[in-house]
Scaffold this active site. Structure first.
Site, PDB file in Angstrom:
ATOM      1  N   ASP A   1      -9.168  -3.456  -3.460  1.00 60.95           N
ATOM      2  CA  ASP A   1      -8.218  -4.336  -2.784  1.00 60.95           C
ATOM      3  C   ASP A   1      -8.722  -4.569  -1.376  1.00 60.95           C
ATOM      4  OD1 ASP A   1      -6.503  -2.352  -0.890  1.00 60.95           O
ATOM      5  OD2 ASP A   1      -6.840  -1.376  -2.816  1.00 60.95           O
TER       6      ASP A   1
ATOM      7  N   ASP B   1       3.458  -4.835  -2.167  1.00 62.29           N
ATOM      8  CA  ASP B   1       3.029  -3.637  -1.443  1.00 62.29           C
ATOM      9  C   ASP B   1       4.210  -3.146  -0.617  1.00 62.29           C
ATOM     10  OD1 ASP B   1       1.900  -1.741   0.206  1.00 62.29           O
ATOM     11  OD2 ASP B   1       0.332  -3.045   1.015  1.00 62.29           O
TER      12      ASP B   1
ATOM     13  N   GLU C   1       5.628   0.200   1.220  1.00 60.75           N
ATOM     14  CA  GLU C   1       5.184   1.513   1.680  1.00 60.75           C
ATOM     15  C   GLU C   1       5.656   1.753   3.111  1.00 60.75           C
ATOM     16  OE1 GLU C   1       1.012   1.706   3.058  1.00 60.75           O
ATOM     17  OE2 GLU C   1       0.691  -0.153   1.895  1.00 60.75           O
TER      18      GLU C   1
END
Length: 278
Positions: free
Chosen positions: A77, A166, A168
């Site tokens: 990524d 994503d 987090e």
């Protein structure tokens, strides 16, 4: 203050005392919490997958019965931090799939997105894009729309993976973005529902187990629909968030032999293609 009779001036004695006290003042009292205001806050838009994993999740394995396939397929990524990527080099090293950061919040688009997204495709990789969530700025639906409108879409061409959320640690402030556990679950649901409405696909969820436990209360309700991309920089994947009996992707290091974070897909290349095809 005691008067020095050896010829040392009062001013000199004061300076000497200050010099002795200064290191204690700078260090702060033992066990004191870090002042959030003293932490270096990165520029908005600069976040990337796994930014907080080492700082917050550490290294090492955790117990847990995890379903792992015999064959794993290597992927990477990337974000704007990698700039123009040498995709041929990655392909020749054995990397067969990639995710590229497309957006963050509703305020940032990856300036290298075209080179990274098209470049990975042009060398033969199966690729997708990801969105760095900032639940404290706008709604999940608004961010899903921004993502889809700026590179996060999906097409059934056999080479495009569904978009990834994503979610987090917050690099800009409070770990859970100021949300309660139920509030975070609602935000994520808002995003994934809107993404599916726009694209017809359930997005991948990228997260770390410790963050998920802290910020969602280890909610297990997304496991039936959303593939799990787990972040764990260790020799084993360890415990997964509630509900998921296996991972689809595992980000296992941020310092791989080639550019970008490195990942295992839980299966051979036919499984990667199956996820792309839906």
């Amino acid at each position: 203050m005691r008067v020095h009779r050896s010829g040392t001036s009062l001013a000199g004695a004061a300076l000497a005392a200050l010099a002795l006290l200064l290191p204690l003042t700078l260090a702060g009292p033992a066990g004191a919490a870090e002042d959030p205001g003293a932490r270096q806050v990165p520029a908005r838009g600069s976040a990337y997958m796994g930014m907080g994993v080492i700082a917050h999740d550490g290294q090492g394995a955790r117990p847990g019965g995890i379903s792992v396939q015999a064959v794993q397929t290597e992927g990477v990524d990337v974000s704007s931090h990698q700039g123009n990527v040498a995709w041929s080099t990655l392909w020749n090293s054995g990397v067969k799939w990639a995710y590229v950061k497309a957006t963050e919040g509703t305020y940032y688009k990856n300036t290298y997105f075209t080179q990274q997204y098209n470049g990975s495709y042009n060398v033969g990789m199966i690729r997708g894009s990801y969105h760095f969530a900032t639940p404290d700025t706008t709604s999940g639906a608004a961010q899903a729309d921004y993502f889809v409108n700026n590179g996060g879409g999906w097409s059934k061409d056999g080479r495009t993976l569904p978009g990834a959320l994503d979610i987090e640690w917050n690099p800009y402030g409070a770990t859970c973005y100021g949300k309660s556990q139920s509030g975070m679950v609602s935000w994520i649901r808002d995003f994934v529902n809107r993404y599916k409405y726009r694209t017809g696909r359930d997005p991948v969820i990228y997260t770390a187990t410790s963050w998920w436990k802290q910020c969602t209360g280890n909610y297990g309700g997304f496991a039936t629909a959303n593939p799990l991309w787990i972040a764990r920089y260790a020799s084993t994947v360890g415990e997964l968030p509630a509900g998921w009996g296996y991972y689809t992707m595992w980000q296992y290091t941020s310092s791989g032999p080639t550019v970008g974070d490195h990942n295992h897909f839980n299966g051979d290349l036919t499984r990667v293609k199956a996820l792309a095809n839906g």
